[in-house]
Scaffold this motif. Structure first.
Motif, PDB file in Angstrom:
ATOM      1  N   GLY A   8      -1.665   5.484   3.459  1.00 22.80           N
ATOM      2  CA  GLY A   8      -1.069   4.942   2.237  1.00 22.80           C
ATOM      3  C   GLY A   8       0.437   5.049   2.297  1.00 22.80           C
ATOM      4  O   GLY A   8       0.975   6.084   2.686  1.00 22.80           O
ATOM      5  N   TYR A   9       1.136   3.997   1.910  1.00 26.18           N
ATOM      6  CA  TYR A   9       2.594   3.941   1.992  1.00 26.18           C
ATOM      7  C   TYR A   9       3.240   3.549   0.667  1.00 26.18           C
ATOM      8  O   TYR A   9       4.446   3.351   0.590  1.00 26.18           O
ATOM      9  CB  TYR A   9       3.017   2.922   3.061  1.00 26.18           C
ATOM     10  CG  TYR A   9       2.345   1.584   2.847  1.00 26.18           C
ATOM     11  CD1 TYR A   9       2.839   0.673   1.928  1.00 26.18           C
ATOM     12  CD2 TYR A   9       1.182   1.262   3.546  1.00 26.18           C
ATOM     13  CE1 TYR A   9       2.195  -0.534   1.694  1.00 26.18           C
ATOM     14  CE2 TYR A   9       0.544   0.058   3.327  1.00 26.18           C
ATOM     15  CZ  TYR A   9       1.057  -0.831   2.407  1.00 26.18           C
ATOM     16  OH  TYR A   9       0.420  -2.025   2.184  1.00 26.18           O
ATOM     17  N   ARG A  33       7.839  -1.705   4.711  1.00 23.29           N
ATOM     18  CA  ARG A  33       7.237  -2.190   3.468  1.00 23.29           C
ATOM     19  C   ARG A  33       8.017  -3.393   2.967  1.00 23.29           C
ATOM     20  O   ARG A  33       9.192  -3.550   3.276  1.00 23.29           O
ATOM     21  CB  ARG A  33       7.309  -1.109   2.381  1.00 23.29           C
ATOM     22  CG  ARG A  33       6.472   0.088   2.624  1.00 23.29           C
ATOM     23  CD  ARG A  33       6.784   1.130   1.531  1.00 23.29           C
ATOM     24  NE  ARG A  33       6.756   2.438   2.110  1.00 23.29           N
ATOM     25  CZ  ARG A  33       7.742   3.022   2.773  1.00 23.29           C
ATOM     26  NH1 ARG A  33       8.890   2.434   2.934  1.00 23.29           N
ATOM     27  NH2 ARG A  33       7.580   4.217   3.272  1.00 23.29           N
ATOM     28  N   ALA A  34       7.355  -4.186   2.116  1.00 25.35           N
ATOM     29  CA  ALA A  34       8.030  -5.311   1.467  1.00 25.35           C
ATOM     30  C   ALA A  34       7.311  -5.625   0.163  1.00 25.35           C
ATOM     31  O   ALA A  34       6.098  -5.456   0.049  1.00 25.35           O
ATOM     32  CB  ALA A  34       8.025  -6.544   2.369  1.00 25.35           C
ATOM     33  N   TRP A  35       8.097  -6.072  -0.823  1.00 22.00           N
ATOM     34  CA  TRP A  35       7.538  -6.590  -2.068  1.00 22.00           C
ATOM     35  C   TRP A  35       7.232  -8.054  -1.813  1.00 22.00           C
ATOM     36  O   TRP A  35       8.132  -8.820  -1.453  1.00 22.00           O
ATOM     37  CB  TRP A  35       8.539  -6.443  -3.208  1.00 22.00           C
ATOM     38  CG  TRP A  35       8.811  -5.017  -3.568  1.00 22.00           C
ATOM     39  CD1 TRP A  35       9.911  -4.283  -3.234  1.00 22.00           C
ATOM     40  CD2 TRP A  35       7.962  -4.154  -4.327  1.00 22.00           C
ATOM     41  NE1 TRP A  35       9.785  -3.007  -3.738  1.00 22.00           N
ATOM     42  CE2 TRP A  35       8.606  -2.905  -4.423  1.00 22.00           C
ATOM     43  CE3 TRP A  35       6.717  -4.318  -4.939  1.00 22.00           C
ATOM     44  CZ2 TRP A  35       8.052  -1.824  -5.100  1.00 22.00           C
ATOM     45  CZ3 TRP A  35       6.166  -3.243  -5.609  1.00 22.00           C
ATOM     46  CH2 TRP A  35       6.825  -2.017  -5.698  1.00 22.00           C
ATOM     47  N   GLY A  48       2.505  -3.439   3.505  1.00 19.18           N
ATOM     48  CA  GLY A  48       2.981  -3.076   4.825  1.00 19.18           C
ATOM     49  C   GLY A  48       3.197  -4.352   5.627  1.00 19.18           C
ATOM     50  O   GLY A  48       2.438  -5.308   5.503  1.00 19.18           O
ATOM     51  N   VAL A  49       4.259  -4.339   6.426  1.00 27.67           N
ATOM     52  CA  VAL A  49       4.604  -5.485   7.266  1.00 27.67           C
ATOM     53  C   VAL A  49       4.875  -4.956   8.673  1.00 27.67           C
ATOM     54  O   VAL A  49       5.709  -4.060   8.837  1.00 27.67           O
ATOM     55  CB  VAL A  49       5.868  -6.198   6.729  1.00 27.67           C
ATOM     56  CG1 VAL A  49       6.252  -7.359   7.613  1.00 27.67           C
ATOM     57  CG2 VAL A  49       5.670  -6.639   5.287  1.00 27.67           C
ATOM     58  N   PRO A  50       4.187  -5.503   9.676  1.00 23.64           N
ATOM     59  CA  PRO A  50       4.477  -5.045  11.037  1.00 23.64           C
ATOM     60  C   PRO A  50       5.953  -5.266  11.386  1.00 23.64           C
ATOM     61  O   PRO A  50       6.521  -6.319  11.102  1.00 23.64           O
ATOM     62  CB  PRO A  50       3.571  -5.922  11.915  1.00 23.64           C
ATOM     63  CG  PRO A  50       2.457  -6.337  11.011  1.00 23.64           C
ATOM     64  CD  PRO A  50       3.102  -6.494   9.648  1.00 23.64           C
TER      65      PRO A  50
END
Length: 186
Positions: A8-9, A33-35, A48-50
């Protein structure tokens, strides 16, 4: 350990929002991370974004009874991804974990983006402050994209279903970071 865990992030870092135990502080390499706004949802998700050049802190926690269906329900709108490498768990606890991320195919760009719920952001930052201290909460902001999206101040009447009450210090920290990042609060 052969039992299933998740990484969890965001809100899952805040132990007040769940009963998943045991949980351990962890670090995931290759993600940030990104919104993101998605089809079928008004407010943006934290996802989460690679990203091979990034590292994010979070918690790994046990999936009770291996019941992914219950956790998937909480994390509706996300897909689960196995973490084949790049996960370091405090105390060198060996776990096989998965991470949730919004499917790219559901992401949309809005001309007039709907705001991030402050009650949601508060929960996330409270978790980082309690688990990783101010340095970890600063790092949360630095390793998260999308701060150009406005934030809706819903503290008086929280819209986020797992909203928590913040201490005066936690509230001041969140407000200061929003000012620092030039986030427009509406």
């Amino acid at each position: 350990m052969s039992e299933p865990f998740f990484f969890g992030y965001g809100s899952l870092v805040n132990r007040q929002t769940h009963v998943y135990t045991p949980a351990y502080r962890a670090r995931l390499t290759g993600w940030r991370r990104a919104w993101k706004h998605t089809v079928g949802r008004v407010t943006p998700f934290l996802t989460g974004v690679p990203d091979p050049g990034s590292v994010i802190d979070g918690l790994v926690a046990h999936v009770p009874g291996g019941d992914w269906a219950a956790l998937d329900l909480r994390e509706e709108g996300y897909d689960r991804h196995a973490i084949p490498s790049g996960l370091t768990v405090e105390g060198d606890v060996g776990v096989a974990a998965q991470v949730y991320a919004v499917p790219v195919v559901t992401m949309v760009v809005q001309d007039d983006p709907a705001p991030i719920l402050l009650s949601y952001l508060d929960v996330v930052v409270q978790g980082y402050l309690r688990e990783f201290g101010e340095a970890g909460a600063h790092d949360f902001f630095a390793t998260t994209d999308g701060w150009e999206v406005p934030v809706l101040d819903d503290r008086a009447e929280p819209r986020y279903p797992r909203a928590q009450v913040l201490s005066a210090g936690e509230t001041a920290f969140v407000d200061a970071k929003l000012r620092e990042y030039g986030v427009r609060v509406v």
